[in-house]
Scaffold this motif. Structure first.
Motif, PDB file in Angstrom:
ATOM      1  N   GLU A  54       0.809  -1.216   0.000  1.00  0.00           N
ATOM      2  CA  GLU A  54       0.000   0.000   0.000  1.00  0.00           C
ATOM      3  C   GLU A  54       0.844   1.269   0.000  1.00  0.00           C
ATOM      4  N   LEU A  55       2.113   1.166   0.428  1.00  0.00           N
ATOM      5  CA  LEU A  55       2.975   2.347   0.539  1.00  0.00           C
ATOM      6  C   LEU A  55       4.128   2.345  -0.448  1.00  0.00           C
ATOM      7  N   ARG A  56       4.264   1.282  -1.221  1.00  0.00           N
ATOM      8  CA  ARG A  56       5.441   1.161  -2.091  1.00  0.00           C
ATOM      9  C   ARG A  56       5.508   2.264  -3.141  1.00  0.00           C
ATOM     10  N   GLN A  57       4.379   2.801  -3.530  1.00  0.00           N
ATOM     11  CA  GLN A  57       4.379   3.853  -4.546  1.00  0.00           C
ATOM     12  C   GLN A  57       5.076   5.132  -4.068  1.00  0.00           C
ATOM     13  N   HIS A  58       5.278   5.249  -2.764  1.00  0.00           N
ATOM     14  CA  HIS A  58       5.892   6.457  -2.207  1.00  0.00           C
ATOM     15  C   HIS A  58       7.414   6.306  -2.024  1.00  0.00           C
ATOM     16  N   GLU A  59       7.977   5.216  -2.478  1.00  0.00           N
ATOM     17  CA  GLU A  59       9.422   5.006  -2.303  1.00  0.00           C
ATOM     18  C   GLU A  59      10.257   6.102  -2.959  1.00  0.00           C
ATOM     19  N   PRO A  60       9.956   6.551  -4.194  1.00  0.00           N
ATOM     20  CA  PRO A  60      10.770   7.636  -4.779  1.00  0.00           C
ATOM     21  C   PRO A  60      10.787   8.902  -3.921  1.00  0.00           C
ATOM     22  N   ALA A  61       9.644   9.273  -3.347  1.00  0.00           N
ATOM     23  CA  ALA A  61       9.608  10.466  -2.501  1.00  0.00           C
ATOM     24  C   ALA A  61      10.428  10.258  -1.233  1.00  0.00           C
ATOM     25  N   LEU A  62      10.385   9.055  -0.675  1.00  0.00           N
ATOM     26  CA  LEU A  62      11.174   8.764   0.513  1.00  0.00           C
ATOM     27  C   LEU A  62      12.668   8.762   0.194  1.00  0.00           C
ATOM     28  N   ARG A  63      13.018   8.242  -0.969  1.00  0.00           N
ATOM     29  CA  ARG A  63      14.434   8.224  -1.382  1.00  0.00           C
ATOM     30  C   ARG A  63      14.970   9.653  -1.520  1.00  0.00           C
ATOM     31  N   GLU A  64      14.164  10.513  -2.124  1.00  0.00           N
ATOM     32  CA  GLU A  64      14.581  11.913  -2.265  1.00  0.00           C
ATOM     33  C   GLU A  64      14.730  12.584  -0.900  1.00  0.00           C
ATOM     34  N   LEU A  65      13.825  12.266   0.019  1.00  0.00           N
ATOM     35  CA  LEU A  65      13.888  12.828   1.367  1.00  0.00           C
ATOM     36  C   LEU A  65      15.191  12.449   2.061  1.00  0.00           C
ATOM     37  N   LEU A  66      15.600  11.190   1.966  1.00  0.00           N
ATOM     38  CA  LEU A  66      16.805  10.730   2.651  1.00  0.00           C
ATOM     39  C   LEU A  66      18.080  11.263   2.000  1.00  0.00           C
ATOM     40  N   THR A  67      18.111  11.274   0.676  1.00  0.00           N
ATOM     41  CA  THR A  67      19.336  11.713  -0.006  1.00  0.00           C
ATOM     42  C   THR A  67      19.621  13.201   0.184  1.00  0.00           C
ATOM     43  N   ARG A  68      18.606  13.976   0.545  1.00  0.00           N
ATOM     44  CA  ARG A  68      18.847  15.399   0.806  1.00  0.00           C
ATOM     45  C   ARG A  68      19.655  15.611   2.083  1.00  0.00           C
ATOM     46  N   SER A  69      19.574  14.677   3.022  1.00  0.00           N
ATOM     47  CA  SER A  69      20.232  14.858   4.320  1.00  0.00           C
ATOM     48  C   SER A  69      21.408  13.917   4.553  1.00  0.00           C
ATOM     49  N   ARG A 133      -6.138   4.273  -0.296  1.00  0.00           N
ATOM     50  CA  ARG A 133      -4.732   4.008  -0.061  1.00  0.00           C
ATOM     51  C   ARG A 133      -3.838   5.201  -0.309  1.00  0.00           C
ATOM     52  N   GLY A 134      -4.161   5.969  -1.337  1.00  0.00           N
ATOM     53  CA  GLY A 134      -3.316   7.097  -1.658  1.00  0.00           C
ATOM     54  C   GLY A 134      -3.265   8.148  -0.558  1.00  0.00           C
ATOM     55  N   ASP A 135      -4.236   8.108   0.379  1.00  0.00           N
ATOM     56  CA  ASP A 135      -4.274   9.090   1.447  1.00  0.00           C
ATOM     57  C   ASP A 135      -3.157   8.892   2.478  1.00  0.00           C
ATOM     58  N   TRP A 136      -2.453   7.772   2.425  1.00  0.00           N
ATOM     59  CA  TRP A 136      -1.379   7.527   3.384  1.00  0.00           C
ATOM     60  C   TRP A 136      -0.119   8.306   3.022  1.00  0.00           C
ATOM     61  N   GLY A 137       0.006   8.758   1.785  1.00  0.00           N
ATOM     62  CA  GLY A 137       1.238   9.394   1.319  1.00  0.00           C
ATOM     63  C   GLY A 137       1.698  10.582   2.139  1.00  0.00           C
ATOM     64  N   PRO A 138       0.862  11.620   2.314  1.00  0.00           N
ATOM     65  CA  PRO A 138       1.306  12.786   3.100  1.00  0.00           C
ATOM     66  C   PRO A 138       1.705  12.433   4.521  1.00  0.00           C
ATOM     67  N   ASP A 139       0.946  11.508   5.128  1.00  0.00           N
ATOM     68  CA  ASP A 139       1.264  11.125   6.501  1.00  0.00           C
ATOM     69  C   ASP A 139       2.583  10.365   6.563  1.00  0.00           C
TER      70      ASP A 139
END
Length: 304
Positions: A54-69, A133-139
């Motif tokens: 349900e959350l795998r679609q958000h992996e690119p956004a999470l990857r970008e978040l981590l690589t910034r720091s 399911r898509g509502d989990w992304g911002p959280d």
């Protein structure tokens, strides 16, 4: 800028959607979202994500978040959620039932053979397991951002501890270098006197004045010995490396790779100093230096 360790851990959780109902459709996704981020040392930045489907679609956004720091480290982000509706039945609203019925009629007008919605289908859609399911992304991004900030604080605290340990070792190395410097002239003088004593024994002279040739030979031997054991150049380079390490620690930031290179150079100078050792005291200093440098190597391996 702080010195960051590559070791850290943090976690966070919240309630997606805040549990408020959607006025136009149905209750928002109910449940608890949890995120864990852990990291250990690595030569490069190695990211791993363990997410439910349900959350795998958000992996690119999470990857970008981590690589910034993050610049280095083996980092694992793990996310999971528990749906509170799993233990009970969510009663669909009248508005939702009307919408589902309208959608079903529209589909069956084009696809007469399509089966009707079952009670289980309606309950599943109402509980948030379907289109919500898509509502989990911002959280997910919000919780991950907070967990990342907490992990960075943990890495900074560990980095400060490592920097203090490195500074202490630098001070000990400087003390050893100061002890080694004056030993060389003393050893040269001892070697000269030892040669003169042997010459006296060979000539059978007791208290007499040695020939001038013996004096010259003793000076030549002492000079050659001094050249062989001279460690002034090694001590100068070692001091220069210590200065650079202190500068990098004060600067902070991404310094791990540079520190690792300088530790190798320190080890090389300590080895050379040991190979030129002509006295037990100088040997002890070389061994003590290598012990300190090895401790520093272990500390540096964990710095970003």
């Amino acid at each position: 800028m702080p010195v960051y360790s590559m070791t850290g851990y943090a976690s966070g959780q919240n309630t997606p959607g805040g549990g408020h109902a959607d006025a136009d459709s149905r209750p928002a996704a109910a449940g608890r979202l949890g995120v864990e981020i852990r990291s250990v040392n690595s030569r490069f930045l190695d990211l791993t994500f363990k997410l439910p489907e349900e959350l795998r679609q958000h992996e690119p956004a999470l990857r970008e978040l981590l690589t910034r720091s993050l610049k280095r480290g083996k980092v694992e982000l793990r996310a999971n959620f528990e749906n509170s509706a799993a233990s009970g039945v969510v009663e669909p609203s009248t508005r939702l039932l009307q919408r589902l019925n309208g959608v079903q009629d529209g589909i069956r007008a084009w696809l007469p053979t399509a089966r009707e919605l079952s009670v289980a289908d309606v309950l599943r859609l109402a509980s948030g397991d379907g289109s919500q399911r898509g509502d989990w992304g911002p959280d997910l991004l919000e919780v991950s951002t907070k967990a990342l900030a907490a992990m960075m604080e943990a890495r900074a605290r560990e980095g400060a501890r490592l920097a203090t340990m490195l500074s202490d070792n630098l001070g000990e190395l400087r003390k050893l270098a100061e002890q080694a410097g004056p030993l060389v002239p003393q050893l040269v003088e001892q070697q000269r006197n030892r040669f003169l004593e042997r010459w006296q024994d060979a000539m059978g002279l007791v208290g007499g004045t040695l020939p001038e040739a013996a004096q010259d030979r003793a000076l030549t031997e002492a000079t050659a010995f001094a050249i062989r054991i001279d460690v002034a150049e090694e001590l100068t380079r070692l001091s220069s490396h210590l200065d650079e390490i202190e500068r990098l620690i004060a600067k902070g930031g991404e310094i791990g790779k540079r520190l690792d290179f300088l530790i190798q150079e320190l080890h090389r100078e300590a080895n050379t100093l040991g190979s030129k050792s002509a006295a037990l005291e100088l040997t002890r200093i070389g061994v003590d230096m290598k012990v300190l440098i090895e401790q520093m190597r272990e500390q540096v391996q964990n710095i970003e």
